[in-house]
Design an enzyme around this catalytic site. Structure first.
Site, PDB file in Angstrom:
ATOM      1  N   GLY A 189       7.837  12.415   5.125  1.00 28.65           N
ATOM      2  CA  GLY A 189       7.993  11.295   6.062  1.00 28.65           C
ATOM      3  C   GLY A 189       7.542   9.975   5.462  1.00 28.65           C
ATOM      4  O   GLY A 189       6.721   9.927   4.552  1.00 28.65           O
ATOM      5  N   THR A 190       8.081   8.879   6.016  1.00 24.66           N
ATOM      6  CA  THR A 190       7.748   7.545   5.535  1.00 24.66           C
ATOM      7  C   THR A 190       7.041   6.712   6.605  1.00 24.66           C
ATOM      8  O   THR A 190       6.509   5.655   6.312  1.00 24.66           O
ATOM      9  CB  THR A 190       9.030   6.782   5.166  1.00 24.66           C
ATOM     10  OG1 THR A 190       9.833   6.680   6.355  1.00 24.66           O
ATOM     11  CG2 THR A 190       9.811   7.488   4.091  1.00 24.66           C
ATOM     12  N   ASN A 220      13.178  14.308  12.722  1.00 19.95           N
ATOM     13  CA  ASN A 220      11.802  14.461  13.203  1.00 19.95           C
ATOM     14  C   ASN A 220      11.652  15.745  14.004  1.00 19.95           C
ATOM     15  O   ASN A 220      10.677  16.479  13.829  1.00 19.95           O
ATOM     16  CB  ASN A 220      11.408  13.275  14.086  1.00 19.95           C
ATOM     17  CG  ASN A 220      11.042  12.053  13.267  1.00 19.95           C
ATOM     18  OD1 ASN A 220      10.852  12.140  12.060  1.00 19.95           O
ATOM     19  ND2 ASN A 220      10.957  10.919  13.927  1.00 19.95           N
ATOM     20  N   ALA A 221      12.607  15.995  14.902  1.00 23.01           N
ATOM     21  CA  ALA A 221      12.531  17.200  15.739  1.00 23.01           C
ATOM     22  C   ALA A 221      12.412  18.439  14.849  1.00 23.01           C
ATOM     23  O   ALA A 221      11.623  19.343  15.120  1.00 23.01           O
ATOM     24  CB  ALA A 221      13.764  17.298  16.645  1.00 23.01           C
ATOM     25  N   ARG A 277       1.690   6.960  11.768  1.00 24.35           N
ATOM     26  CA  ARG A 277       1.916   8.397  11.760  1.00 24.35           C
ATOM     27  C   ARG A 277       0.754   9.075  12.452  1.00 24.35           C
ATOM     28  O   ARG A 277      -0.402   8.762  12.157  1.00 24.35           O
ATOM     29  CB  ARG A 277       2.045   8.916  10.326  1.00 24.35           C
ATOM     30  CG  ARG A 277       3.398   8.575   9.743  1.00 24.35           C
ATOM     31  CD  ARG A 277       3.426   8.685   8.261  1.00 24.35           C
ATOM     32  NE  ARG A 277       2.910   7.489   7.638  1.00 24.35           N
ATOM     33  CZ  ARG A 277       2.981   7.258   6.336  1.00 24.35           C
ATOM     34  NH1 ARG A 277       3.527   8.122   5.547  1.00 24.35           N
ATOM     35  NH2 ARG A 277       2.484   6.155   5.827  1.00 24.35           N
ATOM     36  N   LEU A 312      11.053   6.048  13.188  1.00 28.43           N
ATOM     37  CA  LEU A 312      11.109   5.658  14.604  1.00 28.43           C
ATOM     38  C   LEU A 312      11.177   4.143  14.784  1.00 28.43           C
ATOM     39  O   LEU A 312      11.760   3.663  15.759  1.00 28.43           O
ATOM     40  CB  LEU A 312       9.911   6.229  15.372  1.00 28.43           C
ATOM     41  CG  LEU A 312       9.944   7.741  15.620  1.00 28.43           C
ATOM     42  CD1 LEU A 312       8.689   8.172  16.378  1.00 28.43           C
ATOM     43  CD2 LEU A 312      11.190   8.148  16.403  1.00 28.43           C
ATOM     44  N   HIS A 347       0.828  -1.198   0.000  1.00 24.39           N
ATOM     45  CA  HIS A 347       0.000   0.000   0.000  1.00 24.39           C
ATOM     46  C   HIS A 347       0.872   1.261   0.000  1.00 24.39           C
ATOM     47  O   HIS A 347       0.646   2.194  -0.776  1.00 24.39           O
ATOM     48  CB  HIS A 347      -0.932  -0.011   1.212  1.00 24.39           C
ATOM     49  CG  HIS A 347      -1.717   1.240   1.349  1.00 24.39           C
ATOM     50  ND1 HIS A 347      -2.826   1.497   0.572  1.00 24.39           N
ATOM     51  CD2 HIS A 347      -1.543   2.320   2.126  1.00 24.39           C
ATOM     52  CE1 HIS A 347      -3.301   2.684   0.880  1.00 24.39           C
ATOM     53  NE2 HIS A 347      -2.538   3.215   1.824  1.00 24.39           N
ATOM     54  N   GLU A 348       1.897   1.259   0.856  1.00 25.68           N
ATOM     55  CA  GLU A 348       2.744   2.449   0.994  1.00 25.68           C
ATOM     56  C   GLU A 348       3.526   2.734  -0.291  1.00 25.68           C
ATOM     57  O   GLU A 348       3.879   3.873  -0.568  1.00 25.68           O
ATOM     58  CB  GLU A 348       3.723   2.290   2.165  1.00 25.68           C
ATOM     59  CG  GLU A 348       3.064   2.217   3.528  1.00 25.68           C
ATOM     60  CD  GLU A 348       2.503   3.560   4.004  1.00 25.68           C
ATOM     61  OE1 GLU A 348       2.950   4.617   3.520  1.00 25.68           O
ATOM     62  OE2 GLU A 348       1.603   3.537   4.856  1.00 25.68           O
TER      63      GLU A 348
HETATM   64  P1  ADP Z   1       7.639   9.952   9.780  1.00 22.32           P
HETATM   65  O1  ADP Z   1       8.405   9.573   8.574  1.00 22.32           O
HETATM   66  O2  ADP Z   1       6.158  10.063   9.545  1.00 22.32           O
HETATM   67  O3  ADP Z   1       8.214  11.118  10.506  1.00 22.32           O
HETATM   68  P2  ADP Z   1       8.515   8.375  12.078  1.00 22.32           P
HETATM   69  O4  ADP Z   1       8.483   6.903  12.298  1.00 22.32           O
HETATM   70  O5  ADP Z   1       9.820   9.044  12.139  1.00 22.32           O
HETATM   71  O6  ADP Z   1       7.758   8.632  10.712  1.00 22.32           O
HETATM   72  O7  ADP Z   1       7.540   9.048  13.149  1.00 22.32           O
HETATM   73  C1  ADP Z   1       6.225   8.522  13.326  1.00 22.32           C
HETATM   74  C2  ADP Z   1       5.266   9.621  13.719  1.00 22.32           C
HETATM   75  O8  ADP Z   1       5.570  10.110  15.028  1.00 22.32           O
HETATM   76  C3  ADP Z   1       5.310  10.867  12.825  1.00 22.32           C
HETATM   77  O9  ADP Z   1       4.506  10.712  11.681  1.00 22.32           O
HETATM   78  C4  ADP Z   1       4.789  11.944  13.761  1.00 22.32           C
HETATM   79  O10 ADP Z   1       3.373  11.889  13.800  1.00 22.32           O
HETATM   80  C5  ADP Z   1       5.298  11.499  15.131  1.00 22.32           C
HETATM   81  N1  ADP Z   1       6.559  12.186  15.531  1.00 22.32           N
HETATM   82  C6  ADP Z   1       7.811  11.689  15.454  1.00 22.32           C
HETATM   83  N2  ADP Z   1       8.710  12.551  15.958  1.00 22.32           N
HETATM   84  C7  ADP Z   1       8.016  13.635  16.358  1.00 22.32           C
HETATM   85  C8  ADP Z   1       8.355  14.879  16.983  1.00 22.32           C
HETATM   86  N3  ADP Z   1       9.640  15.175  17.288  1.00 22.32           N
HETATM   87  N4  ADP Z   1       7.351  15.747  17.260  1.00 22.32           N
HETATM   88  C9  ADP Z   1       6.068  15.451  16.965  1.00 22.32           C
HETATM   89  N5  ADP Z   1       5.678  14.298  16.387  1.00 22.32           N
HETATM   90  C10 ADP Z   1       6.624  13.396  16.092  1.00 22.32           C
END
Ligand code: ADP
Length: 272
Positions: A220-221, A161-162, A209, A225, A44-45
């Site tokens: 983002g993917t 992410n930050a 997400r 995390l 799907h992704e």
């Molecule tokens: P993505 O590629 O969507 O950033 P991640 O696995 O890195 O995927 O993060 C998963 C989700 O966690 C993000 O889509 C976001 O909703 C949330 N997130 C991650 N880091 C942060 C952050 N520093 N502040 C706010 N939300 C965050």
């Protein structure tokens, strides 16, 4: 939960007696289901951006003569989508490596300052694009035990992410410290949008997400995390998060500073 799985087999014994052999396959069923879900999610992704790229390319062809300004916008979106697709594929490969498809590199002592220098270098472009000031505080000269490339990847993912989930002109603070029980902590604190309590437990899952639209817009993917979590557990450490909506989030990596059984074996956690 999963249904209880039992395989039953009749075995003929001497004297005409029959034994019934039952094997618990609950775990095997769970692994099979996780794998099916994962393949479905991946398909799907991948289909979504590929479909978007096809539509955008058609729109671009259409607009080339009629509306050159629109054509430029379509081309820019193609660029954005294709780079996100590229990142998705490389993060999937990274995740599958971390999950045991390949043997892990030999762990060794790694200088935390060196990790941080590399991380700051790799994140300075996105940080300055949003005028986000990054500062590095805390204890210098610390050592963690593991694989340098993986550790850099983990901290880069937290930093990206930050930056992605923070408004312009805010601060990101990275703090390093050593705990008495032989762990090093690397904390990445932002002044960003924060995370709802109901999402906090789930953000480390693959493809989860909190806000799909925002994640897509930032490129983002949904795998960043999950990768961080695998790297930290493969090192015998862990990752935690605290967050307040509208105030900011702090992600903390705790990593062993000396060889531990977990880090020595670097056991691939089989989940795929
Ligand atoms: P993505 O590629 O969507 O950033 P991640 O696995 O890195 O995927 O993060 C998963 C989700 O966690 C993000 O889509 C976001 O909703 C949330 N997130 C991650 N880091 C942060 C952050 N520093 N502040 C706010 N939300 C965050």
């Amino acid at each position: 939960g999963d249904p209880l799985g039992v395989n039953v087999r009749a075995v003929a014994l001497d004297g005409g007696r029959v034994a019934i052999e039952a094997t618990d396959v609950t775990e095997a069923h769970r692994v099979a289901r996780v794998r099916r879900d994962f393949v479905a999610n991946v398909s799907h992704e991948l289909k979504t951006p590929v479909g978007a790229l096809q539509l955008l390319a058609e729109a671009l062809l259409d607009a080339t003569d009629k509306d050159p300004a629109a054509a430029i916008r379509f081309a820019e979106r193609i660029k954005h989508e294709s780079s996100r697709l590229g990142r998705l594929v490389s993060e999937l490969l990274e995740l599958s490596r971390l999950q045991g498809a390949e043997p892990l590199p030999e762990p060794e002592p790694v200088d935390v300052d060196k990790i941080m220098a590399e991380v700051l270098d790799r994140t300075k472009t996105p940080a300055s694009a949003k005028e986000i000031e990054v500062s590095f505080q805390g204890v210098r000269g610390l050592t963690v035990y593991g694989n340098e490339n993986q550790l850099v990847t983990a901290v880069v993912n937290l930093m990206e992410n930050a930056i992605a989930y923070s408004p312009e002109s805010t601060r990101v603070i990275v703090t390093t410290s050593a705990s008495e029980d032989g762990f090093v902590e690397i904390a990445v604190a932002d002044q960003g949008i924060g995370i709802e309590p109901r999402d906090l437990d789930r953000i480390f899952e693959r493809f989860y997400r909190a806000d799909r639209a925002r994640s897509r817009a930032t490129g983002g993917t949904g795998l960043g995390l999950a990768i961080v979590k695998h790297i930290s557990t493969n090192h015998g450490g862990w990752v935690t998060v605290t967050s307040t909506v509208g105030v900011g989030s702090t992600f903390t990596l705790r990593l062993p500073s000396r060889p531990t059984e977990a880090a020595l074996a670097l056991p691939p956690s089989v989940e795929i």
